[in-house]
Write a protein that holds these residues in place. Structure first.
Motif, PDB file in Angstrom:
ATOM      1  N   GLU A 335     -14.565  51.051  43.239  1.00  0.00           N
ATOM      2  CA  GLU A 335     -14.685  49.607  43.005  1.00  0.00           C
ATOM      3  C   GLU A 335     -15.068  48.878  44.290  1.00  0.00           C
ATOM      4  OE1 GLU A 335     -12.027  45.785  41.436  1.00  0.00           O
ATOM      5  OE2 GLU A 335     -11.194  47.823  41.353  1.00  0.00           O
ATOM      6  N   ALA A 336     -14.481  49.311  45.414  1.00  0.00           N
ATOM      7  CA  ALA A 336     -14.811  48.682  46.699  1.00  0.00           C
ATOM      8  C   ALA A 336     -16.273  48.945  47.071  1.00  0.00           C
ATOM      9  CB  ALA A 336     -13.884  49.216  47.786  1.00  0.00           C
ATOM     10  N   ILE A 337     -16.750  50.171  46.848  1.00  0.00           N
ATOM     11  CA  ILE A 337     -18.142  50.512  47.176  1.00  0.00           C
ATOM     12  C   ILE A 337     -19.109  49.722  46.286  1.00  0.00           C
ATOM     13  CG2 ILE A 337     -19.838  52.382  47.025  1.00  0.00           C
ATOM     14  CD1 ILE A 337     -17.615  54.293  47.952  1.00  0.00           C
ATOM     15  N   ILE A 338     -18.799  49.637  44.990  1.00  0.00           N
ATOM     16  CA  ILE A 338     -19.663  48.875  44.072  1.00  0.00           C
ATOM     17  C   ILE A 338     -19.671  47.399  44.452  1.00  0.00           C
ATOM     18  CG2 ILE A 338     -19.882  48.096  41.674  1.00  0.00           C
ATOM     19  CD1 ILE A 338     -18.768  50.855  40.845  1.00  0.00           C
ATOM     20  N   THR A 339     -18.505  46.876  44.857  1.00  0.00           N
ATOM     21  CA  THR A 339     -18.412  45.469  45.260  1.00  0.00           C
ATOM     22  C   THR A 339     -19.291  45.190  46.475  1.00  0.00           C
ATOM     23  OG1 THR A 339     -16.154  45.292  44.408  1.00  0.00           O
ATOM     24  CG2 THR A 339     -16.840  43.664  46.050  1.00  0.00           C
ATOM     25  N   LEU A 340     -19.245  46.079  47.459  1.00  0.00           N
ATOM     26  CA  LEU A 340     -20.071  45.903  48.657  1.00  0.00           C
ATOM     27  C   LEU A 340     -21.561  45.976  48.309  1.00  0.00           C
ATOM     28  CD1 LEU A 340     -17.964  48.046  51.157  1.00  0.00           C
ATOM     29  CD2 LEU A 340     -18.421  45.588  51.371  1.00  0.00           C
ATOM     30  N   CYS A 341     -21.923  46.889  47.415  1.00  0.00           N
ATOM     31  CA  CYS A 341     -23.325  46.991  46.992  1.00  0.00           C
ATOM     32  C   CYS A 341     -23.778  45.721  46.282  1.00  0.00           C
ATOM     33  CB  CYS A 341     -23.513  48.201  46.077  1.00  0.00           C
ATOM     34  SG  CYS A 341     -23.416  49.802  46.921  1.00  0.00           S
ATOM     35  N   ASP A 342     -22.923  45.230  45.399  1.00  0.00           N
ATOM     36  CA  ASP A 342     -23.273  43.994  44.685  1.00  0.00           C
ATOM     37  C   ASP A 342     -23.503  42.854  45.669  1.00  0.00           C
ATOM     38  OD1 ASP A 342     -23.227  45.102  42.155  1.00  0.00           O
ATOM     39  OD2 ASP A 342     -21.119  44.610  41.799  1.00  0.00           O
ATOM     40  N   GLN A 343     -22.616  42.741  46.672  1.00  0.00           N
ATOM     41  CA  GLN A 343     -22.780  41.680  47.666  1.00  0.00           C
ATOM     42  C   GLN A 343     -24.083  41.856  48.447  1.00  0.00           C
ATOM     43  OE1 GLN A 343     -18.705  42.326  49.324  1.00  0.00           O
ATOM     44  NE2 GLN A 343     -18.592  40.092  49.270  1.00  0.00           N
ATOM     45  N   SER A 344     -24.420  43.097  48.744  1.00  0.00           N
ATOM     46  CA  SER A 344     -25.664  43.371  49.458  1.00  0.00           C
ATOM     47  C   SER A 344     -26.874  42.998  48.619  1.00  0.00           C
ATOM     48  CB  SER A 344     -25.725  44.855  49.831  1.00  0.00           C
ATOM     49  OG  SER A 344     -26.995  45.190  50.362  1.00  0.00           O
ATOM     50  N   PHE A 345     -26.848  43.401  47.337  1.00  0.00           N
ATOM     51  CA  PHE A 345     -28.005  43.188  46.475  1.00  0.00           C
ATOM     52  C   PHE A 345     -28.174  41.715  46.096  1.00  0.00           C
ATOM     53  CE2 PHE A 345     -27.321  47.768  44.717  1.00  0.00           C
ATOM     54  CZ  PHE A 345     -27.643  48.280  45.969  1.00  0.00           C
ATOM     55  N   GLU A 346     -27.078  40.940  46.176  1.00  0.00           N
ATOM     56  CA  GLU A 346     -27.193  39.510  45.911  1.00  0.00           C
ATOM     57  C   GLU A 346     -27.948  38.791  47.022  1.00  0.00           C
ATOM     58  OE1 GLU A 346     -23.219  38.146  45.421  1.00  0.00           O
ATOM     59  OE2 GLU A 346     -22.905  39.224  43.540  1.00  0.00           O
ATOM     60  N   LEU A 347     -27.923  39.353  48.210  1.00  0.00           N
ATOM     61  CA  LEU A 347     -28.577  38.721  49.358  1.00  0.00           C
ATOM     62  C   LEU A 347     -29.986  39.230  49.579  1.00  0.00           C
ATOM     63  CD1 LEU A 347     -25.592  38.767  51.885  1.00  0.00           C
ATOM     64  CD2 LEU A 347     -26.528  36.774  50.688  1.00  0.00           C
ATOM     65  N   SER A 348     -30.264  40.473  49.167  1.00  0.00           N
ATOM     66  CA  SER A 348     -31.572  41.059  49.437  1.00  0.00           C
ATOM     67  C   SER A 348     -31.904  42.079  48.343  1.00  0.00           C
ATOM     68  CB  SER A 348     -31.572  41.743  50.811  1.00  0.00           C
ATOM     69  OG  SER A 348     -32.827  42.293  51.102  1.00  0.00           O
ATOM     70  N   THR A 349     -33.166  42.160  47.955  1.00  0.00           N
ATOM     71  CA  THR A 349     -33.582  43.093  46.912  1.00  0.00           C
ATOM     72  C   THR A 349     -33.351  44.537  47.364  1.00  0.00           C
ATOM     73  OG1 THR A 349     -35.295  41.544  46.220  1.00  0.00           O
ATOM     74  CG2 THR A 349     -35.498  43.813  45.462  1.00  0.00           C
ATOM     75  N   PRO A 350     -32.642  45.337  46.557  1.00  0.00           N
ATOM     76  CA  PRO A 350     -32.323  46.709  46.975  1.00  0.00           C
ATOM     77  C   PRO A 350     -33.550  47.616  46.942  1.00  0.00           C
ATOM     78  CG  PRO A 350     -31.594  46.327  44.728  1.00  0.00           C
ATOM     79  CD  PRO A 350     -32.057  44.999  45.247  1.00  0.00           C
ATOM     80  N   GLN A 354     -31.099  52.809  47.938  1.00  0.00           N
ATOM     81  CA  GLN A 354     -29.873  52.048  47.706  1.00  0.00           C
ATOM     82  C   GLN A 354     -29.490  52.062  46.229  1.00  0.00           C
ATOM     83  OE1 GLN A 354     -31.375  48.398  49.523  1.00  0.00           O
ATOM     84  NE2 GLN A 354     -29.856  48.568  51.167  1.00  0.00           N
ATOM     85  N   LEU A 355     -30.499  51.940  45.371  1.00  0.00           N
ATOM     86  CA  LEU A 355     -30.218  51.953  43.937  1.00  0.00           C
ATOM     87  C   LEU A 355     -29.690  53.312  43.487  1.00  0.00           C
ATOM     88  CD1 LEU A 355     -33.284  49.963  42.546  1.00  0.00           C
ATOM     89  CD2 LEU A 355     -30.929  49.175  42.762  1.00  0.00           C
ATOM     90  N   GLU A 356     -30.232  54.386  44.068  1.00  0.00           N
ATOM     91  CA  GLU A 356     -29.762  55.724  43.723  1.00  0.00           C
ATOM     92  C   GLU A 356     -28.300  55.896  44.125  1.00  0.00           C
ATOM     93  OE1 GLU A 356     -30.869  60.420  44.646  1.00  0.00           O
ATOM     94  OE2 GLU A 356     -32.093  58.799  45.487  1.00  0.00           O
ATOM     95  N   PHE A 357     -27.961  55.412  45.325  1.00  0.00           N
ATOM     96  CA  PHE A 357     -26.573  55.469  45.801  1.00  0.00           C
ATOM     97  C   PHE A 357     -25.653  54.675  44.877  1.00  0.00           C
ATOM     98  CE2 PHE A 357     -23.138  53.475  48.241  1.00  0.00           C
ATOM     99  CZ  PHE A 357     -22.523  54.576  48.816  1.00  0.00           C
ATOM    100  N   TYR A 358     -26.092  53.483  44.506  1.00  0.00           N
ATOM    101  CA  TYR A 358     -25.303  52.602  43.647  1.00  0.00           C
ATOM    102  C   TYR A 358     -25.043  53.256  42.285  1.00  0.00           C
ATOM    103  CZ  TYR A 358     -24.262  48.331  40.922  1.00  0.00           C
ATOM    104  OH  TYR A 358     -23.689  47.388  40.106  1.00  0.00           O
ATOM    105  N   THR A 359     -26.092  53.882  41.736  1.00  0.00           N
ATOM    106  CA  THR A 359     -25.995  54.473  40.408  1.00  0.00           C
ATOM    107  C   THR A 359     -25.018  55.642  40.383  1.00  0.00           C
ATOM    108  OG1 THR A 359     -28.280  53.828  39.961  1.00  0.00           O
ATOM    109  CG2 THR A 359     -27.334  55.497  38.520  1.00  0.00           C
ATOM    110  N   ARG A 360     -24.858  56.333  41.522  1.00  0.00           N
ATOM    111  CA  ARG A 360     -23.880  57.438  41.591  1.00  0.00           C
ATOM    112  C   ARG A 360     -22.483  56.954  41.263  1.00  0.00           C
ATOM    113  NH1 ARG A 360     -24.562  59.299  47.375  1.00  0.00           N
ATOM    114  NH2 ARG A 360     -22.326  59.659  47.064  1.00  0.00           N
ATOM    115  N   TYR A 361     -22.180  55.718  41.630  1.00  0.00           N
ATOM    116  CA  TYR A 361     -20.833  55.198  41.417  1.00  0.00           C
ATOM    117  C   TYR A 361     -20.689  54.433  40.100  1.00  0.00           C
ATOM    118  CZ  TYR A 361     -19.071  56.647  45.931  1.00  0.00           C
ATOM    119  OH  TYR A 361     -18.655  57.410  46.978  1.00  0.00           O
TER     120      TYR A 361
END
Length: 596
Positions: A335-350, A354-361
């Motif tokens: 949940e913490a990793i997904i939260t950090l990714c979401d915050q990152s993707f809200e500021l800049s297009t992934p 990055q998307l592959e890493f996100y999808t693993r979780y």
């Protein structure tokens, strides 16, 4: 009375009026070979509107009455010749009496009455607001013939033969659901098919006999029945191209407005629609100014913070291998990793990695906030010579249609639909009719070059998309926007078409009022627009707000880097998990942090 040739049969007419006076003229309808005749009449008596659908046979006339009255109003039915009347009150109540008599009878919802009316005028006082009923008017000669076949009608036949008029209480019954369904079936069949007089008479007789509790079976429609042809697909209003809610709205609109009221309502909703559209365009222009100010002041601070958020997520992923985690702790860390990714993707297009890493979780593709304009920009980068018009791309359906058609034309997915009739038989008639009507008005919007290439405008792309998707709402909006400035065009349209316009405009206007932000970025820019408006249209206030947010971003980056590097030397699992939980709790929208 009508003077008809020997091979023609005058229809059995019953007139409506707000005065108990016989009409001075009759219709020119006559029955020959065409079978049952359908006619519609709209009567306006002061603030009251009565809509009547007439079905004419040789010996029976069916009249479906739908009344909408604001005050108590007497309506008179005036037969052109003697009739036996079968009255079914479909909704609400109605007061009924002979016009020359004093005794009136209350006819309640679903009540049926059969009586000998002769050529007497009847006074109806429908319930205030709305009241629906069906009357079958039967020639006396046909009623006498029915009495020979069904003895239960013998007493009524005696009244017909010996009395000037009968009693309204001669027969009083109730319409059950089976009878109501039979009425719907009759109306549907006559509207859909060319029904012979013999078939129409059979259907009407079955209605009467069922109400008299005489067992009777309705014969199935003939297998060679021919469908009626209409000059417009809008001859029928309700359609499966509309949703159940839209069909219900259409029914209400058609019920409660007469034609003049409907046109007035159309112009009222259209004015609101154009005002909202103009306001939206102003808001889009202001949003572009705010975005430009944001990017100018923010620089690369948001991108750097986005990269830092994602780096923190990868740090958590790497460092977890040093600890033995329970299933619950694994879930918290994910949940913490997904939260950090979401915050990152809200500021800049992934990016793809990055998307592959996100999808693993997450176990599913990223359903991000990539706007249509940003998506179009990426497509222009990777698809040679696509040249999507980015300035026309927003979150509207029209923008999606434009992008869809650019891709189809460029990649050759489908042929141009306005050059082929293939498949039209399988498409909704309203869609086909609207599409061809609009294309005929838009011939200047596409050309064929000497080399055979087709050049078409974005308006044609919107039309093609709506046609392919069977999107009748988009087609109706297109028609409203581009053709209804001509008053004659509006007046020439069928009542049902204008009803559909009103329904579409009302729905579109409500949706604009209910619009919400489609992404976190839009929410951020929406907040900055609010700052601009609150400050009295001062862009310096926006700059100040962005500058404050930028300062916070710039301070957050080194703080996160320190925390991330400190993770590498962390030996206590409890402290590692406490950090993960803190990152979840601390996740906030950046501009809320910067709000003063």
């Amino acid at each position: 009375m009508n003077q008809q040739s020997a091979d023609q049969h005058p229809i059995l007419e019953v007139f409506l009026s707000d005065k108990p006076d016989a009409p001075t003229s009759y219709s020119n309808f006559s029955l020959k070979d065409q079978g049952t005749i359908i006619d519609f009449q709209e009567y306006i008596f002061g603030d009251s509107t009565i809509k009547c659908h007439y079905l004419y046979g040789n010996n029976i006339t069916a009249c479906f009455f739908a009344s909408f009255t604001e005050d108590e109003k007497k309506i008179y039915t005036i037969p052109a010749e003697p009739v036996v009347t079968f009255h079914i009150q479909l909704s609400e109540d109605c007061l009924l009496r002979f016009a020359h008599g004093q005794e009136q009878h209350r006819v309640t919802k679903r009540q049926c009455r059969l009586f000998w009316q002769n050529d007497q005028i009847m006074a109806h006082q429908p319930a205030q607001s709305e009241s629906d009923y069906l009357n079958l008017y039967i020639r006396p000669g046909h009623l006498l013939e029915m009495a020979d076949r069904y003895p239960i009608l013998s007493e009524l036949a005696m009244d017909v033969a010996t009395k000037a008029q009968g009693s309204l209480d001669f027969f009083v019954g109730r319409a059950d659901q089976q009878l109501l369904d039979s009425i719907d079936d009759l109306l549907l069949e006559v509207r859909t098919y060319q029904v012979s007089d013999q078939r129409f008479t059979h259907l009407c007789e079955c209605l009467l006999l069922r109400c008299l509790d005489i067992p009777v079976s309705v014969e199935p429609p003939p297998t060679d029945a021919v469908k009626r042809t209409f000059d417009s697909a809008f001859a029928h209003l309700e359609d499966n191209v509309f949703s159940e809610e839209q069909n219900s709205n259409l029914w209400s609109i058609a019920r409660y407005y007469n034609r003049n009221q409907l046109i007035e309502k159309f112009y009222e909703f259209k004015e609101e629609y154009l005002r909202l559209k103009a306001d939206r365009n102003k808001s889009k222009a202001l949003m572009q100014q705010v975005k430009a100010c944001y990017h100018r002041v923010m620089g690369d601070s948001a991108d750097v913070l986005a990269d830092t958020y994602f780096w923190m997520a990868t740090q958590l992923d790497e460092q977890k291998e040093r600890f033995s985690l329970t299933e619950h702790e694994e879930q918290t860390l994910a949940e913490a990793i997904i939260t950090l990714c979401d915050q990152s993707f809200e500021l800049s297009t992934p990016g793809p990695d990055q998307l592959e890493f996100y999808t693993r979780y997450t176990g599913q593709p990223y359903a991000g906030d990539l706007g249509l304009q940003e998506f179009g920009r990426i497509l222009n980068m990777f698809v040679p010579n696509l040249d999507l018009p980015l300035d026309k791309l927003d979150e509207s359906k029209e923008s999606g249609a434009i992008m869809d058609q650019y891709l189809q034309d460029h990649l050759g997915f489908t042929p141009l639909s306005h050059f082929t009739e293939k498949g039209e038989m399988d498409k909704p008639r309203k869609v086909v009719e609207l599409y061809h009507t609009l294309m005929q008005q838009m011939t200047d919007e596409f050309t064929i070059t000497d080399t055979g290439d087709i050049k078409k405008s974005d308006l044609i792309r919107i039309l093609d998309h709506a046609y392919q998707q069977n999107d009748v709402i988009m087609l109706l909006l297109f028609e409203i926007h581009h053709l209804t400035d001509q008053e004659d065009y509006v007046k020439s349209q069928k009542f049902n078409k204008i009803s559909a316009w009103v329904m579409v405009l009302e729905e579109t206007n409500e949706n604009w009022y209910d619009q919400s932000y489609s992404s976190k970025q839009d929410e951020l820019f929406g907040y900055l627009v609010h700052v601009y408006m609150r400050s009295g249209n001062d862009m310096e206030a926006v700059e100040q707000q962005v500058r404050q947010t930028k300062e916070i971003y710039d301070k957050m980056v080194p703080a996160f880097l320190d925390i991330g590097y400190a993770m590498e030397s962390q030996t206590e699992k409890n402290m590692f998990m406490l950090l993960a939980e803190s990152l979840i709790i601390a996740a906030q929208t950046p501009y809320e942090e910067g709000e003063s």
